[in-house]
Motif scaffolding. Structure first.
Motif, PDB file in Angstrom:
ATOM      1  N   THR A   3       0.736  -1.019  -0.014  1.00 40.60           N
ATOM      2  CA  THR A   3      -0.153  -0.043   0.154  1.00 40.60           C
ATOM      3  C   THR A   3       0.854   1.360  -0.057  1.00 40.60           C
ATOM      4  OG1 THR A   3       0.134   0.071   2.448  1.00 40.60           O
ATOM      5  CG2 THR A   3      -1.903  -1.089   1.137  1.00 40.60           C
ATOM      6  N   PRO A   4       0.315   2.532  -0.434  1.00 37.07           N
ATOM      7  CA  PRO A   4       1.277   3.796  -0.513  1.00 37.07           C
ATOM      8  C   PRO A   4       1.365   4.192   0.813  1.00 37.07           C
ATOM      9  CG  PRO A   4      -0.882   3.693  -1.836  1.00 37.07           C
ATOM     10  CD  PRO A   4      -1.029   2.571  -1.159  1.00 37.07           C
ATOM     11  N   SER A   5       2.409   4.895   1.010  1.00 37.52           N
ATOM     12  CA  SER A   5       2.883   5.483   2.285  1.00 37.52           C
ATOM     13  C   SER A   5       1.808   6.146   3.061  1.00 37.52           C
ATOM     14  CB  SER A   5       3.927   6.448   2.096  1.00 37.52           C
ATOM     15  OG  SER A   5       3.619   7.406   1.365  1.00 37.52           O
ATOM     16  N   TRP A   6       0.675   6.881   2.511  1.00 42.03           N
ATOM     17  CA  TRP A   6      -0.273   7.429   3.167  1.00 42.03           C
ATOM     18  C   TRP A   6      -1.523   6.515   3.600  1.00 42.03           C
ATOM     19  CZ3 TRP A   6       0.932   8.219  -2.161  1.00 42.03           C
ATOM     20  CH2 TRP A   6       0.212   7.457  -3.029  1.00 42.03           C
ATOM     21  N   SER A   7      -1.440   5.082   3.214  1.00 42.22           N
ATOM     22  CA  SER A   7      -2.353   4.230   3.406  1.00 42.22           C
ATOM     23  C   SER A   7      -1.857   3.111   4.431  1.00 42.22           C
ATOM     24  CB  SER A   7      -2.795   3.811   2.199  1.00 42.22           C
ATOM     25  OG  SER A   7      -4.176   2.882   2.423  1.00 42.22           O
TER      26      SER A   7
END
Length: 424
Positions: A406-410
């Motif tokens: 998952t992306p760093s913001w998720s």
């Protein structure tokens, strides 16, 4: 339940009975069937079964699309809340009936002595209207000066005047019944103020909403709640006599033989801050005069309903917000799964290209001896470099790794992860 299961049920049990078993309305069940293309028994189907006939069933179209059918049912908590609201309304109606029975009959005002200040201001302005109309017809009438000093008649339409003058009641009617209209308001406002209400005119200085200055608002307030009220007269179509039409055509050659005039039928309206807290009465002078007690009791009743109606609205808005969040979550879940399918096809195509590349490198390695010096050695080195790079950075592995992170913001799990599977 599944689409095929619902199809079997609607052909085995009448819709009204099945709807009760499912905890929904028969209209909601019919909508669900239409939404999922599920045929239902035609009219007369159950009567034929009752007399021993065996009418044919309509088969389920596209049975391979056996999707789940979801119903919007009312939970026990929601049903209990609705029952409590209904009981509260009944209790308020009973209290209103007791109040009406205990109050002495309202005496309709015969004069405007000691009337509410708003009634007195409206009376003085109405007395000036004929003079203002006469002045406006003079050639020396300066509309710009009149606009500033407010020495102009109120807007007129079909013989009715809209009283927008500052401090007046919200009335739109002809001048002929104005004395009765003002006595009606004097009687009403006296009963409301005797019950503890405050009556005021909301001008531009006091108005909190973005209403136009041409739309005055008269408001009653009680225990922190408020209602606005207004009074209007209707109009009717009148066919002109030949002499009246001739006079009209002197003023305008395009005059028609039908004219709209005040009807003598009136409408009195309460409008609450909550949509449901509104009510209107219509009729002649005699009818509205006989309903004055009902109007007074309804005013107190509607204002007392405001807190409950506001709580109901907030609950509905919260339920709608939660439902929208669930729909958005389901939409993200569906879109994320569709994206994984697209990525799988991309990985499959990339994997096929990687296999072709390895086969190509093998052939090139075998045929490297056919190249002349120094290219034979250079080909071998180049093949080894590409193989090493392919081993270190396999495009298929990179695509798969991208799907499994998952992306760093998720955070994990992603939107496509099944809800019944614990995150790992």
């Amino acid at each position: 339940m599944k689409r095929s299961e619902l199809h079997e049920k609607v052909w085995a049990t009448p819709m009204t009975k099945l709807a009760k078993e499912l905890g929904i309305s028969d209209v909601g069940l019919a909508k669900a069937c239409r939404r999922h293309a599920i045929p239902v028994p035609p009219r007369g189907y159950w009567a034929k079964l009752k007399v021993g006939k065996n009418p044919a069933r309509t088969p389920l179209p596209a049975p391979e699309l056996d999707v789940a059918v979801h119903f919007s049912t009312t939970s026990h908590e929601e049903q209990a809340r609705l029952n409590a609201i209904a009981a509260h309304h009944v209790e308020m109606l009973q209290a209103q009936a007791r109040l009406a029975a205990s109050r002495p009959p309202t005496v309709f005002a015969t004069t405007l002595d000691n009337a509410h200040p708003l009634v007195k201001v409206t009376q003085r302005y109405c007395q000036r209207i004929p003079k203002l109309i006469e002045n406006s017809r003079r050639e020396s009438y300066d509309i710009r000066r009149a606009a500033i000093s407010q020495d102009r008649p109120p807007p007129e339409k079909h013989g009715r005047y809209n009283l927008i003058h500052r401090g007046c009641l919200d009335i739109n009617a002809s001048l002929e019944p104005m004395d009765w209209i003002l006595r009606f308001h004097a009687t009403l406002l006296r009963s409301l103020t005797d019950g503890g209400m405050t009556i005021l005119r909301l001008d531009e200085d006091h108005r909190q909403t973005s209403r136009r200055p041409e739309s005055p608002s008269t408001e009653m307030r009680f225990k922190g709640e408020s209602l606005t009220f207004k009074f209007s007269e209707g109009y009717r179509r009148v066919r002109l006599t030949p002499s009246e039409l001739a006079e009209k055509k002197k003023e305008s050659p395009w005059a028609r033989d039908v004219e709209l005039r005040p009807s003598g039928n009136f409408t009195f309206t309460f409008e609450g801050t909550e949509h449901q807290a509104s009510k209107a009465w219509q009729g002649s002078q005699e009818k509205l005069e006989a309903q004055i007690d009902e109007i007074v009791c309804t005013a107190f009743h509607l204002i007392s309903l405001h807190p409950q109606l506001r709580r109901d609205r907030e609950v509905r808005e919260e339920s709608a917000r939660c439902a929208e969040e669930l729909r958005a979550q389901e939409r993200r879940h569906r879109e994320a799964r569709e994206e994984q399918l697209r990525q799988a096809f991309v990985m499959m195509e990339t994997d096929a290209r990687v296999r072709q590349l390895r086969d190509f490198l093998d052939r090139l390695d075998i045929n490297s001896a056919e190249f002349s010096t120094p290219y034979d050695e250079r080909v071998k080195v180049w093949v080894s470099v590409v193989r090493g790079e392919l081993t270190a950075r396999n495009p298929v592995d990179e695509l798969l790794y991208k799907c499994l992170t998952t992306p760093s913001w998720s955070k994990w799990p992603p939107a496509w992860w099944p809800s019944d599977t614990p995150p790992v």
